[in-house]
Scaffold this motif. Structure first.
Motif, PDB file in Angstrom:
ATOM      1  N   ALA A  90       0.825  -1.208   0.000  1.00  0.00           N
ATOM      2  CA  ALA A  90       0.000   0.000   0.000  1.00  0.00           C
ATOM      3  C   ALA A  90       0.856   1.255   0.000  1.00  0.00           C
ATOM      4  N   ILE A  91       1.896   1.261   0.805  1.00  0.00           N
ATOM      5  CA  ILE A  91       2.749   2.443   0.913  1.00  0.00           C
ATOM      6  C   ILE A  91       3.618   2.637  -0.328  1.00  0.00           C
ATOM      7  N   TYR A  92       4.186   1.540  -0.841  1.00  0.00           N
ATOM      8  CA  TYR A  92       5.160   1.659  -1.923  1.00  0.00           C
ATOM      9  C   TYR A  92       4.601   1.455  -3.327  1.00  0.00           C
ATOM     10  N   ALA A  93       3.413   0.868  -3.446  1.00  0.00           N
ATOM     11  CA  ALA A  93       2.877   0.606  -4.783  1.00  0.00           C
ATOM     12  C   ALA A  93       1.438   1.078  -4.952  1.00  0.00           C
ATOM     13  N   GLY A  94       0.777   1.428  -3.869  1.00  0.00           N
ATOM     14  CA  GLY A  94      -0.562   1.974  -3.994  1.00  0.00           C
ATOM     15  C   GLY A  94      -1.615   1.222  -3.203  1.00  0.00           C
ATOM     16  N   VAL A  95      -2.479   2.018  -2.585  1.00  0.00           N
ATOM     17  CA  VAL A  95      -3.554   1.463  -1.760  1.00  0.00           C
ATOM     18  C   VAL A  95      -4.536   0.617  -2.571  1.00  0.00           C
ATOM     19  N   PRO A  96      -4.964   1.023  -3.762  1.00  0.00           N
ATOM     20  CA  PRO A  96      -5.928   0.186  -4.487  1.00  0.00           C
ATOM     21  C   PRO A  96      -5.428  -1.234  -4.764  1.00  0.00           C
ATOM     22  N   ARG A  97      -4.167  -1.368  -5.117  1.00  0.00           N
ATOM     23  CA  ARG A  97      -3.625  -2.711  -5.376  1.00  0.00           C
ATOM     24  C   ARG A  97      -3.545  -3.530  -4.096  1.00  0.00           C
ATOM     25  N   ALA A  98      -3.089  -2.897  -3.030  1.00  0.00           N
ATOM     26  CA  ALA A  98      -3.020  -3.600  -1.745  1.00  0.00           C
ATOM     27  C   ALA A  98      -4.418  -3.954  -1.250  1.00  0.00           C
ATOM     28  N   ASN A  99      -5.366  -3.067  -1.422  1.00  0.00           N
ATOM     29  CA  ASN A  99      -6.736  -3.318  -0.996  1.00  0.00           C
ATOM     30  C   ASN A  99      -7.318  -4.519  -1.729  1.00  0.00           C
ATOM     31  N   HIS A 100      -7.102  -4.572  -3.032  1.00  0.00           N
ATOM     32  CA  HIS A 100      -7.620  -5.716  -3.803  1.00  0.00           C
ATOM     33  C   HIS A 100      -6.922  -7.006  -3.388  1.00  0.00           C
ATOM     34  N   ALA A 101      -5.628  -6.937  -3.183  1.00  0.00           N
ATOM     35  CA  ALA A 101      -4.882  -8.123  -2.741  1.00  0.00           C
ATOM     36  C   ALA A 101      -5.382  -8.602  -1.388  1.00  0.00           C
ATOM     37  N   LEU A 102      -5.664  -7.690  -0.474  1.00  0.00           N
ATOM     38  CA  LEU A 102      -6.204  -8.068   0.842  1.00  0.00           C
ATOM     39  C   LEU A 102      -7.571  -8.737   0.714  1.00  0.00           C
ATOM     40  N   LYS A 103      -8.408  -8.223  -0.170  1.00  0.00           N
ATOM     41  CA  LYS A 103      -9.717  -8.853  -0.396  1.00  0.00           C
ATOM     42  C   LYS A 103      -9.549 -10.293  -0.871  1.00  0.00           C
ATOM     43  N   LEU A 104      -8.615 -10.497  -1.794  1.00  0.00           N
ATOM     44  CA  LEU A 104      -8.356 -11.847  -2.296  1.00  0.00           C
ATOM     45  C   LEU A 104      -7.808 -12.748  -1.187  1.00  0.00           C
ATOM     46  N   ALA A 105      -6.915 -12.208  -0.360  1.00  0.00           N
ATOM     47  CA  ALA A 105      -6.347 -12.996   0.740  1.00  0.00           C
ATOM     48  C   ALA A 105      -7.433 -13.369   1.747  1.00  0.00           C
ATOM     49  N   LYS A 106      -8.277 -12.418   2.117  1.00  0.00           N
ATOM     50  CA  LYS A 106      -9.357 -12.705   3.072  1.00  0.00           C
ATOM     51  C   LYS A 106     -10.271 -13.812   2.537  1.00  0.00           C
ATOM     52  N   LYS A 107     -10.633 -13.713   1.272  1.00  0.00           N
ATOM     53  CA  LYS A 107     -11.500 -14.733   0.658  1.00  0.00           C
ATOM     54  C   LYS A 107     -10.796 -16.092   0.661  1.00  0.00           C
ATOM     55  N   THR A 108      -9.535 -16.106   0.305  1.00  0.00           N
ATOM     56  CA  THR A 108      -8.782 -17.362   0.238  1.00  0.00           C
ATOM     57  C   THR A 108      -8.612 -17.967   1.627  1.00  0.00           C
ATOM     58  N   PHE A 109      -8.267 -17.153   2.635  1.00  0.00           N
ATOM     59  CA  PHE A 109      -8.151 -17.667   3.998  1.00  0.00           C
ATOM     60  C   PHE A 109      -9.484 -18.220   4.495  1.00  0.00           C
ATOM     61  N   ALA A 110     -10.592 -17.555   4.158  1.00  0.00           N
ATOM     62  CA  ALA A 110     -11.912 -18.052   4.559  1.00  0.00           C
ATOM     63  C   ALA A 110     -12.190 -19.406   3.909  1.00  0.00           C
ATOM     64  N   GLU A 111     -11.840 -19.553   2.636  1.00  0.00           N
ATOM     65  CA  GLU A 111     -12.012 -20.834   1.945  1.00  0.00           C
ATOM     66  C   GLU A 111     -11.150 -21.909   2.605  1.00  0.00           C
ATOM     67  N   MET A 112      -9.905 -21.558   2.934  1.00  0.00           N
ATOM     68  CA  MET A 112      -9.017 -22.519   3.579  1.00  0.00           C
ATOM     69  C   MET A 112      -9.569 -22.935   4.931  1.00  0.00           C
ATOM     70  N   ASP A 113     -10.109 -21.983   5.685  1.00  0.00           N
ATOM     71  CA  ASP A 113     -10.684 -22.297   6.997  1.00  0.00           C
ATOM     72  C   ASP A 113     -11.881 -23.224   6.857  1.00  0.00           C
ATOM     73  N   SER A 114     -12.718 -22.990   5.849  1.00  0.00           N
ATOM     74  CA  SER A 114     -13.896 -23.846   5.681  1.00  0.00           C
ATOM     75  C   SER A 114     -13.507 -25.241   5.197  1.00  0.00           C
ATOM     76  N   GLU A 115     -12.410 -25.343   4.446  1.00  0.00           N
ATOM     77  CA  GLU A 115     -11.927 -26.657   3.997  1.00  0.00           C
ATOM     78  C   GLU A 115     -11.374 -27.462   5.182  1.00  0.00           C
ATOM     79  N   ASP A 116     -10.822 -26.746   6.170  1.00  0.00           N
ATOM     80  CA  ASP A 116     -10.248 -27.416   7.342  1.00  0.00           C
ATOM     81  C   ASP A 116     -11.325 -27.872   8.316  1.00  0.00           C
ATOM     82  N   SER A 117     -12.507 -27.292   8.207  1.00  0.00           N
ATOM     83  CA  SER A 117     -13.578 -27.622   9.158  1.00  0.00           C
ATOM     84  C   SER A 117     -14.226 -28.954   8.849  1.00  0.00           C
TER      85      SER A 117
END
Length: 127
Positions: A100-127
């Motif tokens: 976010a600081i070195y390349a831009g908030v929009p790119r970091a924001n989108h990457a965080l959204k993808l990470a949150k979705k992926t972590f949620a999928e991983m958590d549901s697969e582990d359940s």
């Protein structure tokens, strides 16, 4: 097959898992075989297998570069790989904050959204 290919295949499987690599191989055709060889030997057999920095560090660098350059399609794959590289969820957050600081908030924001979705999928697969 070269030694670098075999090393790359082993490293790719260690980081991404057999299921991912087997799926990629099953989709491979004569047309894209040279590309698959290139990434197996170059990315996995040379760069990832170098041992000069840890898999955790390389994982964080990869996520940062993918986000900074807007290559979002591979972010979920590399977020999943953190379970094999030792990069924690906090590491992923710190990585994208750095982006976010070195390349831009929009790119970091989108990457965080993808990470949150992926972590949620991983958590549901582990359940």
């Amino acid at each position: 097959m070269t030694n670098r290919y075999e090393t790359g295949d082993q490293k790719r499987r260690q980081i991404l898992g057999d299921t991912h690599v087997d799926h990629a191989r099953s989709a491979q055709t004569d047309f894209d075989e040279p590309f698959q060889t290139l990434i197996t030997e170059g990315a996995w057999g040379t760069v990832w297998a170098s041992g000069r920095i840890s898999d955790r560090e390389r994982s964080m660098l990869t996520l940062a570069l993918l986000a900074a350059l807007g290559n979002f399609d591979e972010i979920p794959m590399h977020v999943r790989a953190t379970s094999n590289t030792g990069a924690s969820r906090e590491d992923v957050l710190e990585t994208f904050q750095h982006v976010a600081i070195y390349a831009g908030v929009p790119r970091a924001n989108h990457a965080l959204k993808l990470a949150k979705k992926t972590f949620a999928e991983m958590d549901s697969e582990d359940s």
